[in-house]
Design a protein around this motif. Structure first.
Motif, PDB file in Angstrom:
ATOM      1  N   UNK A 160      16.581 -13.464   3.520  1.00 51.09           N
ATOM      2  CA  UNK A 160      15.861 -14.653   3.195  1.00 51.09           C
ATOM      3  C   UNK A 160      14.453 -14.445   3.765  1.00 51.09           C
ATOM      4  N   UNK A 161      14.127 -13.384   4.359  1.00 47.27           N
ATOM      5  CA  UNK A 161      12.974 -13.120   5.203  1.00 47.27           C
ATOM      6  C   UNK A 161      12.421 -11.885   4.811  1.00 47.27           C
ATOM      7  N   UNK A 162      11.161 -11.750   4.005  1.00 50.66           N
ATOM      8  CA  UNK A 162      10.781 -10.467   3.484  1.00 50.66           C
ATOM      9  C   UNK A 162       9.271 -10.057   3.950  1.00 50.66           C
ATOM     10  N   UNK A 163       9.259  -8.888   4.669  1.00 50.86           N
ATOM     11  CA  UNK A 163       7.765  -8.732   4.916  1.00 50.86           C
ATOM     12  C   UNK A 163       6.809  -8.670   3.644  1.00 50.86           C
ATOM     13  N   UNK A 164       5.794  -9.032   3.746  1.00 50.21           N
ATOM     14  CA  UNK A 164       4.745  -9.197   2.667  1.00 50.21           C
ATOM     15  C   UNK A 164       3.557  -9.000   3.031  1.00 50.21           C
ATOM     16  N   UNK A 165       2.585  -8.158   2.630  1.00 50.80           N
ATOM     17  CA  UNK A 165       1.291  -7.950   2.954  1.00 50.80           C
ATOM     18  C   UNK A 165       0.384  -9.398   2.436  1.00 50.80           C
ATOM     19  N   UNK A 166      -0.301  -9.858   3.466  1.00 47.10           N
ATOM     20  CA  UNK A 166      -1.078 -11.151   3.190  1.00 47.10           C
ATOM     21  C   UNK A 166      -2.698 -10.799   3.162  1.00 47.10           C
ATOM     22  N   UNK A 167      -3.398 -11.357   2.146  1.00 45.94           N
ATOM     23  CA  UNK A 167      -4.886 -11.006   2.236  1.00 45.94           C
ATOM     24  C   UNK A 167      -5.680 -12.042   2.819  1.00 45.94           C
ATOM     25  N   UNK A 168      -6.647 -11.662   3.585  1.00 40.85           N
ATOM     26  CA  UNK A 168      -7.484 -12.455   4.332  1.00 40.85           C
ATOM     27  C   UNK A 168      -8.958 -12.201   3.966  1.00 40.85           C
ATOM     28  N   UNK A 169      -9.354 -12.856   2.791  1.00 44.36           N
ATOM     29  CA  UNK A 169     -10.700 -12.663   2.214  1.00 44.36           C
ATOM     30  C   UNK A 169     -11.683 -13.133   3.207  1.00 44.36           C
ATOM     31  N   UNK A 170     -12.881 -12.362   3.420  1.00 42.84           N
ATOM     32  CA  UNK A 170     -14.049 -12.748   4.373  1.00 42.84           C
ATOM     33  C   UNK A 170     -15.155 -13.071   3.328  1.00 42.84           C
TER      34      UNK A 170
END
Length: 554
Positions: free
Chosen positions: A97-107
């Protein structure tokens, strides 16, 4: 292990006749976590939920098991450290159910931006350290050009760079369901659609049980228990008042709204976390899922009917304006919205702060003079920690009241139902291998893989079932197996339970819902032997749920 309508009826009979150590009121993620904790320790415990499991807050989140990066904006370092640790535990116990995923934080170089380049670097470094992130998932930064190569739909003007960090995508209702199934394995006595309508008191005016009602039949009955736990989230104040504990308003619910559009109307290559652009201290998540993209949230104080928060025109306008600013070529309008949901966060009023986005997501464990114990607040990610803390107090009170003692059990290592699967990329290999077994039953590769990804290690049981039932002529094998498994093992009682909470179809595959809804209703009507009035009631409920999700009722 069966967890069906028959199980429910058997459990109701047990609740009527067998006094419990602990009765939990509330079948969201918090109550589910507590009944697993109690079951693992051997307490005779029961749980009742006035609707379906996860039908409130616990199916209406952003559907992330996140480490709380946003809390670093509030300098809530301790909170981030705790939820990050819990996030890793959930991942290890429910990797299907839980999947590691890269998240992008635009600056962006914008007035009122939550993060500058400097503060983002500091925050992400601290975030990784607090979360004990493995090397392969450590944060890194992209320059403007690389950011736009990765996410070309983002607003180019004033973009400086982007941080990339670890987060986890998930499904909130799915975790709740798998917890309920695990608690059922432990012997917890669980029933949905059973409402606590009043409390029972002993000679010392301490709570000693509840007067309950089977919502489906109208039957009322008493449930006796040494300890009563109020885990009703946004309904916590209402439940305390019902027990005559006190009338103090401790909850400050805020409403969060998410909208779903086709992937081709807003294409992103991965989850994005960004400012709303309105200098209002709110952040937006934009997340791809099953050929769709959803985004939110609004985070506004809520004073309406807690039983039925809805998406308003104001919510829609806010989110569309924010998303079109951040993705200027999208030009989304209300006609692009395929589905939506609104949910309440059960925040604690005394946490303070005028801006609801700044309210602490911490939890509160309180005990009223009449003995009612209330757990409130918290987050999806720290449900296990909240349960662990609750059981410490419950065990103490049980020992004082009855002399009973229970062994310590470390639930950090308790796998959720379906969670006996490998982690990370090895889960993908597992899916491919297990799907072959499903294909041998006549399923397509796509159908078989979908079942493995959704049900994890329980998929083998589903594939075995394929050889022992007659498939309805008007349902594909995959849909039929999905339905029959949830009827027999996930206490599905209505078509809305199935489409809205045991699957994510109403939100992310509504076209398919429209294709098979009549067949599902017919199958369930026959399965449960509904009369014409009951069947019509079920159809109306489902149609209203669909209309609310796709906003056709606005």
């Amino acid at each position: 292990m069966a967890f069906s309508a028959k199980t429910r009826q058997e459990n109701i009979e047990k609740l009527k006749s067998t006094p419990l150590d602990l009765l939990i009121i509330g079948g969201g993620i918090t109550g589910a976590g507590i009944t697993v904790e109690a079951g693992a320790k051997g307490l005779a415990n029961g749980l009742i939920e006035m609707g379906d499991f996860a039908s409130g807050t616990s199916s209406r989140s952003t559907k992330l098991i996140h480490g709380g990066l946003r809390y670093l904006k509030q300098f809530d370092v301790e909170n981030v450290a705790e939820v990050s640790r819990e996030r890793e535990i959930i991942y290890k116990n429910a990797a299907h159910i839980v999947h590691p995923t890269p998240m992008i934080l635009p600056i962006y170089n914008e007035q009122g931006a939550s993060f500058s380049s400097f503060s983002a670097e500091v925050a992400l470094k601290l975030y990784d350290e607090l979360s004990d992130v493995q090397e392969e998932y450590k944060n890194y930064f992209l320059d403007k050009e690389s950011t736009l190569e990765r996410e070309p739909a983002l607003k180019k003007e004033d973009l400086l760079q982007a941080g990339v960090y670890l987060d986890y995508t998930s499904d909130d209702a799915r975790i709740t369901t798998e917890l309920m199934k695990k608690a059922n394995e432990f012997g917890s006595v669980i029933a949905n659609y059973v409402k606590a309508v009043d409390f029972i008191f002993d000679d010392q005016q301490k709570v000693a049980g509840v007067k309950a009602q089977d919502v489906l039949t109208g039957e009322q009955f008493d449930i006796k228990a040494d300890i009563i736990m109020n885990a009703t989230g946004p309904w916590s104040d209402e439940t305390r008042e019902k027990s005559e504990a006190d009338s103090e308003q401790r909850m400050r619910p805020t409403k969060g709204v998410h909208l779903v559009v086709p992937e081709e109307r807003l294409h992103v290559n991965g989850p994005i976390y960004t400012d709303s652009s309105f200098s209002d201290n709110r952040m937006l998540f934009i997340i791809p899922r099953n050929g769709k993209t959803y985004f939110g949230t609004t985070d506004t104080d809520y004073t309406g009917d807690i039983n039925h928060p809805t998406v308003s025109q104001e919510d829609i306008e806010y989110l569309l304006k924010a998303i079109n600013y951040r993705f200027p070529e999208a030009k989304l309008t209300v006609t692009d919205i395929e589905a939506s949901w609104a949910g309440l966060r059960p925040l604690i009023a005394e946490s303070g702060g005028k801006n609801p986005s700044a309210v602490s997501r911490g939890s509160s464990l309180t005990e009223s003079e009449n003995g009612l114990i209330t757990i409130a607040g918290g987050k999806l990610t720290d449900y296990r920690k909240m349960a662990e803390g609750s059981l410490k107090l419950i065990s103490k009170r049980l020992k004082e009241k009855t002399g009973k003692e229970y062994p310590e059990v470390d639930t950090k290592v308790v796998k959720l139902s379906g969670g006996n699967v490998p982690l990370g990329s090895k889960f993908d290999d597992y899916v491919e291998e297990q799907a072959k077994k499903g294909m041998e039953t006549g399923l397509s590769k796509e159908e078989a893989e979908k079942l493995v990804r959704w049900f994890g290690s329980n998929a083998s049981e589903i594939f075995d079932r394929a050889n022992s039932f007659t498939k309805p002529a008007n349902l594909d094998l995959g849909d039929a197996l999905f339905l029959i498994y949830t009827l027999e093992n996930e206490m599905v009682l209505t078509p809305t339970d199935f489409f809205d909470r045991r699957t994510e179809s109403i939100l992310f595959d509504q076209h398919h819902v429209l294709e098979i809804k009549e067949a599902v209703v017919e199958f369930m009507a026959d399965y449960y032997q509904w009369d014409a009035a009951t069947k019509e009631k079920m159809v109306v409920e489902l149609e209203e749920t669909i209309a609310e999700a796709d906003l056709s009722n606005l």
